[in-house]
Design an enzyme around this catalytic site. Sequence first.
Site, short mmCIF file in Angstrom:
data_model
loop_
_atom_site.label_atom_id
_atom_site.label_comp_id
_atom_site.label_asym_id
_atom_site.label_seq_id
_atom_site.Cartn_x
_atom_site.Cartn_y
_atom_site.Cartn_z
N ARG A 1 0.91 -0.94 -0.03
CA ARG A 1 -0.17 -0.11 0.19
C ARG A 1 0.37 1.01 -0.15
NH1 ARG A 1 -5.30 1.36 3.80
NH2 ARG A 1 -6.10 -0.09 1.83
N HIS B 1 -7.88 0.95 -5.95
CA HIS B 1 -7.88 -0.18 -4.77
C HIS B 1 -8.29 -0.85 -5.38
CE1 HIS B 1 -7.94 -1.18 -1.04
NE2 HIS B 1 -8.58 -0.18 -0.50
N GLN C 1 -10.00 -4.24 -3.35
CA GLN C 1 -10.98 -3.27 -2.75
C GLN C 1 -12.71 -4.17 -3.37
OE1 GLN C 1 -12.07 -2.06 0.98
NE2 GLN C 1 -14.16 -2.87 -0.12
N ASP D 1 -17.75 6.52 -0.13
CA ASP D 1 -16.67 6.54 -0.26
C ASP D 1 -16.01 8.33 1.27
OD1 ASP D 1 -13.93 5.97 1.35
OD2 ASP D 1 -13.38 5.90 -0.28
N CYS E 1 -16.37 1.16 1.56
CA CYS E 1 -14.98 0.54 1.67
C CYS E 1 -14.66 0.24 2.92
CB CYS E 1 -14.03 0.55 0.74
SG CYS E 1 -13.29 2.03 1.17
N ARG F 1 -13.52 -8.59 1.90
CA ARG F 1 -12.01 -8.50 1.93
C ARG F 1 -10.62 -10.15 2.35
NH1 ARG F 1 -9.72 -3.38 1.46
NH2 ARG F 1 -8.17 -4.86 0.65
N1 CP Z 1 -10.76 -0.15 2.53
C1 CP Z 1 -9.79 -0.37 2.94
O1 CP Z 1 -8.14 -0.24 2.43
O2 CP Z 1 -9.44 -0.43 4.57
P1 CP Z 1 -8.30 -0.02 4.91
O3 CP Z 1 -7.64 1.80 4.99
O4 CP Z 1 -8.77 -0.39 6.79
O5 CP Z 1 -7.43 -1.03 5.13
#
Ligand code: CP
Length: 298
Positions: free
Chosen positions: A104, A131, A134, A213, A250, A278
């Site tokens: 990430r 993403h 997700q 979001d 998400c 997830r």
């Molecule tokens: N939705 C998501 O990616 O959550 P986090 O940022 O907690 O990993």
Amino acid sequence: MTGDIRHFINLPDIGADTLKGIIKHAHALKAEKFQPPQIMEGLSLAMVFDKLSTRTRVSFDVAMKQLGGHTIVMSKGEMQFGGAESIESTAKVLSRYVDCIMVRMSDDDKLLELAKYSDVPVINGMTDKSHPCQIMADIMTIEEKLGSAQGKKIAWFGDYNNVCQSYIDASAIFDFDFIMALPEDLNDNVPSGVSFTNDAKIAAKNADVLVTDTWVSLGQEGKDIQKFLPYQVNSELMTLANDGAIFMHCLPIHEWEEVSEAVAKSPASVIYDEAENRLHAQKAILAWCLDGAGVKLR
Ligand code: CP
């Protein structure tokens, strides 16, 4: 590593049939979650974070361990990467220790550079641009709740961001109608060819999925949210949607900005199934990535 390296970076690079196969596998893995196949035995996953995470971090960690594998988690400030050591060197060294790398990081170009130099699969755990992991869990959730994403109207409310872009990518692959509702001064942010409106009610009308979001993504703290207020997913918008419509997010939610508490906690809200998925989707993504390294999909 043998054969072609299977990176999971962006949905359009992977192919529709492959992505559908990964989601099918995710459903199967969820069905046997109490007796997970030990297909990752002897394999290790490195997870590198330069941003905060709860779901991505825990779901990949648990996914790998439930399948019999190992993980190592490294955050910004705990490793040489991001300091003196280059991305090339980091990628080459990690490839000698682990079988897969999940990253990430904000900078999409750096993620691509890491994948270029890595000798093992690299998974995009979210950049500022996309993403994809997700959205794999989201499609899985839509299939569970509505049977299929195909032909459904999925309405996005708020700002254009990385999650939204992965929905746009997925719309062509999974064949659903996607419309964005956003403030007029952000119209130029909408990628060409994507349907949009400045009227949240038009987006919500006959929608099957209402998704939003946070209006303030990681790194955008201090942003003015006033112009987004008409785009909050609330009970009024939900009543315009189709019968059986679902609400998705998400997570984490900024309480109660982009969604009202009533909607987030309503029977239409599938946010915690989405979060659980997830875990199952990550397992299937890992299995696909490592299939090239000798792990066989069943
Ligand atoms: N939705 C998501 O990616 O959550 P986090 O940022 O907690 O990993």
